[in-house]
Design an enzyme around this catalytic site. Sequence first.
Site, PDB file in Angstrom:
ATOM      1  N   GLU B  40      32.910  39.243  39.660  1.00  0.00           N
ATOM      2  CA  GLU B  40      31.665  38.487  40.538  1.00  0.00           C
ATOM      3  C   GLU B  40      30.346  38.973  40.231  1.00  0.00           C
ATOM      4  O   GLU B  40      30.136  40.174  39.857  1.00  0.00           O
ATOM      5  CB  GLU B  40      31.804  39.145  42.201  1.00  0.00           C
ATOM      6  CG  GLU B  40      31.281  38.708  43.344  1.00  0.00           C
ATOM      7  CD  GLU B  40      31.349  39.370  44.503  1.00  0.00           C
ATOM      8  OE1 GLU B  40      32.204  40.275  44.668  1.00  0.00           O
ATOM      9  OE2 GLU B  40      30.948  38.672  45.542  1.00  0.00           O
ATOM     10  N   LYS B 111      31.293  31.259  47.274  1.00  0.00           N
ATOM     11  CA  LYS B 111      32.291  32.025  48.115  1.00  0.00           C
ATOM     12  C   LYS B 111      32.225  31.761  49.501  1.00  0.00           C
ATOM     13  O   LYS B 111      31.099  31.572  50.210  1.00  0.00           O
ATOM     14  CB  LYS B 111      31.335  33.383  47.849  1.00  0.00           C
ATOM     15  CG  LYS B 111      32.249  34.647  48.650  1.00  0.00           C
ATOM     16  CD  LYS B 111      31.806  36.050  48.008  1.00  0.00           C
ATOM     17  CE  LYS B 111      32.408  37.145  48.694  1.00  0.00           C
ATOM     18  NZ  LYS B 111      32.058  38.433  48.397  1.00  0.00           N
ATOM     19  N   CYS B 145      36.287  37.856  45.617  1.00  0.00           N
ATOM     20  CA  CYS B 145      36.359  39.011  46.390  1.00  0.00           C
ATOM     21  C   CYS B 145      36.648  38.997  47.801  1.00  0.00           C
ATOM     22  O   CYS B 145      38.054  38.625  48.000  1.00  0.00           O
ATOM     23  CB  CYS B 145      34.813  39.598  46.196  1.00  0.00           C
ATOM     24  SG  CYS B 145      34.880  41.480  46.479  1.00  0.00           S
ATOM     25  N   VAL B 172      34.695  47.204  46.935  1.00  0.00           N
ATOM     26  CA  VAL B 172      34.219  48.657  47.283  1.00  0.00           C
ATOM     27  C   VAL B 172      35.221  49.260  48.242  1.00  0.00           C
ATOM     28  O   VAL B 172      35.457  50.483  48.348  1.00  0.00           O
ATOM     29  CB  VAL B 172      32.874  48.677  47.919  1.00  0.00           C
ATOM     30  CG1 VAL B 172      31.849  48.577  46.731  1.00  0.00           C
ATOM     31  CG2 VAL B 172      32.624  47.893  49.126  1.00  0.00           C
TER      32      VAL B 172
END
Lengths: 265, 265
Positions: B40, B111, B145, B172
């Site tokens: 991404e 997205k 993501c 993350v």
Amino acid sequence: MKYSVGYFQFKPELFESEKNLLKMKRSLKSVSADLIVLPELATSGYIFNSKKELESIAEDPRKGPTAQLFRELAAQNNTSYVVGFAEKDNAKIYNSSMLVNPDQEIFIYRKTHLFFEEKKWFTPGNSGFKVFSAKNGIKIGLMICFDWIFPESARSLALQGAQIIAHPANLVLPWCQQAMITRSLENRIFAITANRIGKEINLEREFEFTGMSQITDEKGNILSRADKIEEKVNIVDIDPGKALDKNITEFNHAFKDRRTKWYHL
Amino acid sequence: MKYSVGYFQFKPELFESEKNLLKMKRSLKSVSADLIVLPELATSGYIFNSKKELESIAEDPRKGPTAQLFRELAAQNNTSYVVGFAEKDNAKIYNSSMLVNPDQEIFIYRKTHLFFEEKKWFTPGNSGFKVFSAKNGIKIGLMICFDWIFPESARSLALQGAQIIAHPANLVLPWCQQAMITRSLENRIFAITANRIGKEINLEREFEFTGMSQITDEKGNILSRADKIEEKVNIVDIDPGKALDKNITEFNHAFKDRRTKWYHL
């Protein structure tokens, strides 16, 4: 609120309903908890070779021996139980689970997604995914075993307010326990998978069940996982209120962030 | 059909689009594959502190430097690429990915589910979940993501015929890689998660990205998983035709067994 939840992982004996009920009674009568989940078809065993075999052990959801035992235990221990059994409804038999509460109320779920040769003897469930109140008003969503592979099962329960998914199982495939972490995470709910153990044989058919019964929290942490072969009652304390908080981050909400207009389902 | 697919896991440098493009060019120009997925926002980096900062590096989806580079690579290597970039559309900026084919066609996905402070600078995607043809007509579903946590994302793509999910990521949180196994299993599809690595800092904001880029097959096997810190191109051979077979057992079909009338979605 502190709420003690758990499972009883064991090996039901095929066709031995009296023996299985006695084992459940002995193993649970002195266990203090708010909610305990037992395996799928815990009273009957799993492998049937004909509808007739299955009929011989199917029972009435409210007057049968499973309902009787768990009403007794629920009143005596002030515990809610979820247990799998073969449900007789006239000519039809469902792979069902019952939620039995201390106040003697019983709620029934009929397995929506039948696995493998279950399709030969059982009727596909027509109860739908529903959420019921267990002890202290905690919202329980019921699903059974193979329902796990369809994300719509847990999603449907969570969107209707389930705080805990009670998931009786007779698992033979190796993926469910790991997937239930994802089910908990994506829905921010607790999940209790009560699996059975042991090998079962009926004529030339044979299944080995995988144990590893498990409790996950709303953040995907494993709070309890049994091993593959042990007969075991495990109880942990949770706060079901945490499942009402659907915030993933301060910017993200598991439900409000859903963008249903873009889904093709 | 043998089809070679892979990912390039690396550390994009914030605001250094020329440097990032050069690194992608050098790392990919000699790699032979049918489909390669990149992270991404691979061209721009991830952490922005203002819309103005993001605008400074957002680009046209067809005339910008990312499109130029990947058209060049696609023609030269006879490879399809999926790469994440910041897409400028007049006053709006989307967190997008482009599929670039050897025939120079480009398809864009914006997205759908923005993560965390992305909501401050990016516009939520309005492309929806769509399936596009990559090299040799293989059907590719695009998601980015955080879309992973919503089971509806991969489900929507699979139900529209995606054989492979191309999933650029800047992860993350620690759960996605494991969850993508479930996404593959429940939909019987391949999935390629191309994650970035490294720490990124912009003023007082800081993120550490988790690497572990991954390829899973339609049965939930991990075909490739990178480590948390290596810069790496990994390529594996798959047969995308296997994703067209939705049979879980001889009695169970991942899609035909869905009982939509009982779902509350």
